[in-house]
Design a protein around this motif. Sequence first.
Motif, PDB file in Angstrom:
ATOM      1  N   ALA A 214       0.309  -1.255   0.329  1.00 52.28           N
ATOM      2  CA  ALA A 214      -0.011  -0.457   0.297  1.00 52.28           C
ATOM      3  C   ALA A 214       1.628   1.638  -0.020  1.00 52.28           C
TER       4      ALA A 214
ATOM      5  N   PRO B 278       5.204  -5.243 -13.838  1.00 53.05           N
ATOM      6  CA  PRO B 278       4.284  -5.494 -13.907  1.00 53.05           C
ATOM      7  C   PRO B 278       3.202  -5.560 -13.093  1.00 53.05           C
ATOM      8  N   THR B 279       1.734  -6.040 -13.352  1.00 51.04           N
ATOM      9  CA  THR B 279       0.760  -6.249 -13.068  1.00 51.04           C
ATOM     10  C   THR B 279       0.337  -6.500 -11.336  1.00 51.04           C
ATOM     11  N   LEU B 280       0.827  -7.853 -11.480  1.00 53.68           N
ATOM     12  CA  LEU B 280       0.330  -8.485 -10.746  1.00 53.68           C
ATOM     13  C   LEU B 280       0.850  -8.156  -9.146  1.00 53.68           C
TER      14      LEU B 280
ATOM     15  N   LEU C 146       1.875  -5.069  -8.067  1.00 49.27           N
ATOM     16  CA  LEU C 146       0.976  -3.482  -8.603  1.00 49.27           C
ATOM     17  C   LEU C 146       0.008  -4.013  -7.696  1.00 49.27           C
ATOM     18  N   VAL C 147      -0.944  -5.041  -7.902  1.00 45.30           N
ATOM     19  CA  VAL C 147      -2.188  -5.039  -7.649  1.00 45.30           C
ATOM     20  C   VAL C 147      -1.881  -5.618  -6.442  1.00 45.30           C
ATOM     21  N   LEU C 148      -1.415  -6.703  -6.630  1.00 51.80           N
ATOM     22  CA  LEU C 148      -1.285  -7.636  -4.926  1.00 51.80           C
ATOM     23  C   LEU C 148      -0.396  -6.726  -3.470  1.00 51.80           C
TER      24      LEU C 148
ATOM     25  N   GLU D 264      -0.360  -3.247  -3.690  1.00 51.33           N
ATOM     26  CA  GLU D 264      -1.822  -2.022  -4.425  1.00 51.33           C
ATOM     27  C   GLU D 264      -0.845  -0.996  -4.112  1.00 51.33           C
ATOM     28  N   ILE D 265      -0.169  -0.895  -4.275  1.00 51.71           N
ATOM     29  CA  ILE D 265       1.299  -0.090  -5.251  1.00 51.71           C
ATOM     30  C   ILE D 265      -0.155   1.319  -5.722  1.00 51.71           C
ATOM     31  N   SER D 266       0.577   2.737  -5.489  1.00 44.36           N
ATOM     32  CA  SER D 266       0.603   3.817  -6.053  1.00 44.36           C
ATOM     33  C   SER D 266       1.823   4.207  -6.673  1.00 44.36           C
TER      34      SER D 266
ATOM     35  N   LEU E  39      -5.727   0.025 -11.952  1.00 45.89           N
ATOM     36  CA  LEU E  39      -5.988  -0.968 -12.274  1.00 45.89           C
ATOM     37  C   LEU E  39      -6.044  -1.637 -11.217  1.00 45.89           C
TER      38      LEU E  39
ATOM     39  N   TYR F  21      -5.610  -7.914 -13.665  1.00 46.33           N
ATOM     40  CA  TYR F  21      -4.731  -8.097 -13.803  1.00 46.33           C
ATOM     41  C   TYR F  21      -3.735  -8.946 -14.994  1.00 46.33           C
TER      42      TYR F  21
ATOM     43  N   GLY G 180      -0.844  -8.254 -17.444  1.00 51.77           N
ATOM     44  CA  GLY G 180       0.014  -7.790 -17.994  1.00 51.77           C
ATOM     45  C   GLY G 180       1.165  -6.697 -17.429  1.00 51.77           C
ATOM     46  N   THR G 181       2.366  -6.123 -18.040  1.00 50.07           N
ATOM     47  CA  THR G 181       2.701  -5.148 -17.536  1.00 50.07           C
ATOM     48  C   THR G 181       2.297  -3.241 -17.849  1.00 50.07           C
TER      49      THR G 181
ATOM     50  N   VAL H  20      -0.265   6.114 -11.155  1.00 53.55           N
ATOM     51  CA  VAL H  20      -1.007   4.576 -11.015  1.00 53.55           C
ATOM     52  C   VAL H  20      -1.265   4.140 -10.296  1.00 53.55           C
ATOM     53  N   VAL H  21      -2.881   3.703  -9.530  1.00 50.98           N
ATOM     54  CA  VAL H  21      -3.033   3.086  -8.106  1.00 50.98           C
ATOM     55  C   VAL H  21      -3.185   2.256  -8.547  1.00 50.98           C
ATOM     56  N   GLY H  22      -2.756   1.169  -7.976  1.00 52.25           N
ATOM     57  CA  GLY H  22      -2.752  -0.128  -8.454  1.00 52.25           C
ATOM     58  C   GLY H  22      -3.755  -0.728  -7.033  1.00 52.25           C
ATOM     59  N   ASN H  23      -4.901  -1.829  -6.901  1.00 46.81           N
ATOM     60  CA  ASN H  23      -5.967  -2.193  -6.157  1.00 46.81           C
ATOM     61  C   ASN H  23      -6.387  -3.193  -5.790  1.00 46.81           C
ATOM     62  N   LEU H  24      -6.595  -3.616  -4.837  1.00 46.35           N
ATOM     63  CA  LEU H  24      -6.312  -4.784  -4.129  1.00 46.35           C
ATOM     64  C   LEU H  24      -8.200  -5.531  -3.100  1.00 46.35           C
TER      65      LEU H  24
END
Lengths: 342, 342, 342, 342
Positions: free
Chosen positions: A260, A275-277, A279-281, A283-285, D265, D268, D270-271, D286-290
């Motif tokens: 986060a 990589p999106t995985l 980034l999502v896991l 929860e990075i911005s 995002l 998930y 891709g990159t 760019v905001v990741g979401n979990l």
Amino acid sequence: MKAIRLHAYGQQPRLDEVPEPQPAGPDEVVVRIGGAGLCRTDLHIMDGWFAGTIPSELPLVLGHENAGWVHAVGPAVGHLAIGDPVICHPNLTCGVCGACKAGDDMRCVRGPRLPGLTRAGGMAEFLTTNERAIVKLGAGTEPAGLAALADGGLSAYHAVRKAVSALEPGSSAVAVGAGGLGHIGIQCLKAMTPAQVIAVDTSEDALKLALDCGADQVVSADGQQAQRVRDLTGGGADAVFDFVGEDTTIGDAVAMLRPAGTYYLVGYGGTVTLPTLPLVLGEISVVGNLIGTSTDLAGLVTLAGQGKVTLHSTRYPLEAAGDAIDDLRRGRIHGRAILVPS
Amino acid sequence: MKAIRLHAYGQQPRLDEVPEPQPAGPDEVVVRIGGAGLCRTDLHIMDGWFAGTIPSELPLVLGHENAGWVHAVGPAVGHLAIGDPVICHPNLTCGVCGACKAGDDMRCVRGPRLPGLTRAGGMAEFLTTNERAIVKLGAGTEPAGLAALADGGLSAYHAVRKAVSALEPGSSAVAVGAGGLGHIGIQCLKAMTPAQVIAVDTSEDALKLALDCGADQVVSADGQQAQRVRDLTGGGADAVFDFVGEDTTIGDAVAMLRPAGTYYLVGYGGTVTLPTLPLVLGEISVVGNLIGTSTDLAGLVTLAGQGKVTLHSTRYPLEAAGDAIDDLRRGRIHGRAILVPS
Amino acid sequence: MKAIRLHAYGQQPRLDEVPEPQPAGPDEVVVRIGGAGLCRTDLHIMDGWFAGTIPSELPLVLGHENAGWVHAVGPAVGHLAIGDPVICHPNLTCGVCGACKAGDDMRCVRGPRLPGLTRAGGMAEFLTTNERAIVKLGAGTEPAGLAALADGGLSAYHAVRKAVSALEPGSSAVAVGAGGLGHIGIQCLKAMTPAQVIAVDTSEDALKLALDCGADQVVSADGQQAQRVRDLTGGGADAVFDFVGEDTTIGDAVAMLRPAGTYYLVGYGGTVTLPTLPLVLGEISVVGNLIGTSTDLAGLVTLAGQGKVTLHSTRYPLEAAGDAIDDLRRGRIHGRAILVPS
Amino acid sequence: MKAIRLHAYGQQPRLDEVPEPQPAGPDEVVVRIGGAGLCRTDLHIMDGWFAGTIPSELPLVLGHENAGWVHAVGPAVGHLAIGDPVICHPNLTCGVCGACKAGDDMRCVRGPRLPGLTRAGGMAEFLTTNERAIVKLGAGTEPAGLAALADGGLSAYHAVRKAVSALEPGSSAVAVGAGGLGHIGIQCLKAMTPAQVIAVDTSEDALKLALDCGADQVVSADGQQAQRVRDLTGGGADAVFDFVGEDTTIGDAVAMLRPAGTYYLVGYGGTVTLPTLPLVLGEISVVGNLIGTSTDLAGLVTLAGQGKVTLHSTRYPLEAAGDAIDDLRRGRIHGRAILVPS
């Protein structure tokens, strides 16, 4: 008057004699320059990085970090007196469009109007700007000592300010790069948040400067810096400010974050590849930052006036701009280079 | 031109013939009035409530809710064309002070410069204002239909917008008073939040208007209204907007709140009296609201253009201002009275 | 074990011998008390102020500011070890209701469950609470030195934290009252914001303590304090924290605000009386504050661990509770009184 | 009881007979499953994507989007009655760590404890979870109709909620992908913000569903979608929600943003590859979401109960899980597939 002008991309700028500017519009202001900061963006301008996106008309007087004294004003200028010490926001804004009315100076629909990039800058004896771009300094302030707050310092402040509400007691923040931007960013973090501040740099001198600026800890960028930061912070920092933004820093900087956490990109030059995985896991911005607002600049100048932010700089006569440019390219400047008209 | 002027506090204003205004400053704009709203603040002005705090020079052309078409512009005006339909923010701002640069229009250091209070207003054929006070309407919009958004509607919008982040799914909001301000407030709440909206009023006609405006429930102000609201909301509302603000509404309005709720005061006239013990135990906030920003006005005009906010109004010829004033004093106007030059 | 119990409102509490508590529920924790703070709320409890709203069963062991060491735990407790130094949040929360899941500890639907008010408190050798109410202290911390952070300090921190995003560089904040709450509030303001901090008190000793705590300026409450603050701040402060909240402070405190400023009410006892016209014209907010969350308490303890907040206190043996109460009533305590079991 | 279990990565899961679960801990709850959603994450689990970061013990009962009725409870469960219709947050949280106390459920230090990934999930007749993971549904609600809100819907809601304060009147938001997540995201945007909502998808059926869900405009993803969005929004959207997150969508999605816009995002695979120069010049975030918090889930369930969010789903008997998986892999499901025990 004397001015440092770029005549062709890829060439060293030259000291030229050019006409002294006059206020043309009702809200225009001519500033007698006390000092103009030289920053990495000037190198990028000389190297033609912006030629595609923000074209300049050459020859161009360089200098986008400008401070000095009010020299002449147009008839509609109401808040300034001749001789007032001032610092100049790097964008001239119209004050009337939706962005300006909302305080979002960098999105003025009339812009960008950037001295030193789209119009004559402040590496000269005089500069023309407009009243909205002026932030007054305290009476008796020496403008040269603050000039580099106008863009580099402002960019660091703007990014830090976005993080203030997330940086609560017990949080930690990392400054990647403790040079011209980073040493201001560290001081802004200490002045505005209770976060533990860690500075990361390859240079021992920069790390010493970071400690002088109040960093709680410093980490040498020796390849193990991401792990070191994770250890020091118990699993990663809440915020990482990347004042470099090159391919050499980006991956490591993101790896310094806790889940986060937020990566603030201030310097630029490389490519963010995530990589999106994770980034999502995680929860990075990732937050891009473009200079700052006039309100930000007033805030930063206030911190400087209160002694909470001090600019570390090396002064060069305007005529020695070429030496300053060479020193910057070779990494021989600590803090910031300031060009001062004689 | 014709204008409705107040000659003495406590007297009915008169229809006078006065000179047509010209743009004097470089950023000034003359608006041909399409309609001017009449609101309770006009009654307060006529009754001299502001004589101590915001003095007017009499005779004064009334009218602070103004919309029309651009008629003439000063030489520095860059964003407007003759004939553009426009609505006027009620304060003329300088665009250069710290408050203006931060988008805080009501705190401009050059102000207050309020047409209809500190300078000639819009109950006339023409009005002079400045470019920053102008918000453009969509092409083809009839300005008279929106005039009352300029102050009453704006005040309601401004208060609602402060509450947006607190009004999450499952929350509830109360509009105390479903008249000129309240019926706009209800529509703003429905457009901008997922809150359940409850309208409270003494008038059955006002409650019908509230339902037309999208209120989920209505409660007659029969003395049991606070208990009714607590029952409907399962213990109290998250936000109560008091569009009346008289001693008759204040105590009940605060009693409608759940713990940690917020009381937004928009109307005024009475006194808030709150013992600190329940204020602290309930962790209640009381938030005063003063009109709104130019950005707010643009947002409200956008909602109106999208059909999400509709102003309910009754039109009077400018010459019949006296009748409109009498009708307002006697509670005979539903929605808003608009004065239209012939 | 020994315990200080209130047997009747209006009487001095007595030192009694009572049974030592055992953890009854799976998530319960028995804390061996290191110190219990004595605060003005204890006087209000003894005087029966809460008898109507939050009834106590008498006799009641007093003490709602508690710190010590984990002594025994129920079977479901997973994060604590016997002997851990801890501080106790003043409300036992369920962890399952909507308020708890959102981190809003003071609105737990199972509450209020307040040691020292609705159940046995910590002016004793042992206290029973639950795991969610426990915040761990750093290894080796002496709990008595921090006990008063649990309620008074927490209340100050909670109010200051609400103001953080509004207190930007150049802003100013006033602490009205530099006693048990105020001296913590001043340190929180200095640690978390760049605001100029002004302390106001009637006592010269309190003002000295304020300066020791980092206040930038102090103002004697001699009747001219509101004007003095307006002068020092160039027109009023952005935030005023009223740590007293009596009729003697409220009016003056509100008069210290700049337009759009906020009055944070932390202490209580008087009545807020504000005519709506200046409240609206000044766009003033009044914010009630009730203790704070467990997250707030963890934040405050972190600041204390970093040396940014230090509690100034005077210790009394538990047996001398009566003397401490007398000293508090007579204004003879600087900082905070802490009762320590022998 | 019957359960769908994965025995090896890369293989189709099987219908097995397994023992019925009992509540083991004091806060545990056994839920009789009404329906379990099937989502793309299940495919990723079967394909072994998480084997490195979040390892599962095989065989694993799949199913992380679960709703049903309370069947049995441990002794410390206090808020639930047997037979209550409920939906299950996808993470079991401890309620005691710092993250839990702050309402940050996805960062519980005891986790992740994810049914269907790290422990037995809900593609079965019964599921064991804990009380904090339970959100009650309204009396009489049919759980199967809401099951997919538990993860996919929650992820969409969580991302939208981050954007609420930035999506003011006049703003625009894009949903890239109008499938299982996207069709909920569109409804959340319409319920919680005044933004213009544009849906982008390759499938005409998905775009029809988007319109049914309230999208203001739809754009076919035919290669020109970024330009089409920029045209429709006058220069780019304020927020783009990428519910797909594959290499085919990421670049285009970022190209749909206006300056200072934010890319959320949610999907998930891709990159994200972004050169720093446009990221900085555009001041893009760019905001990741979990997934989301339990409070988010309660909010989403409230919107569903108010009829503002409706889940479009196709039901399969639990025994036909294999068919559902095949249909999902081949893009033959509109909205969401729900497995229902017979």
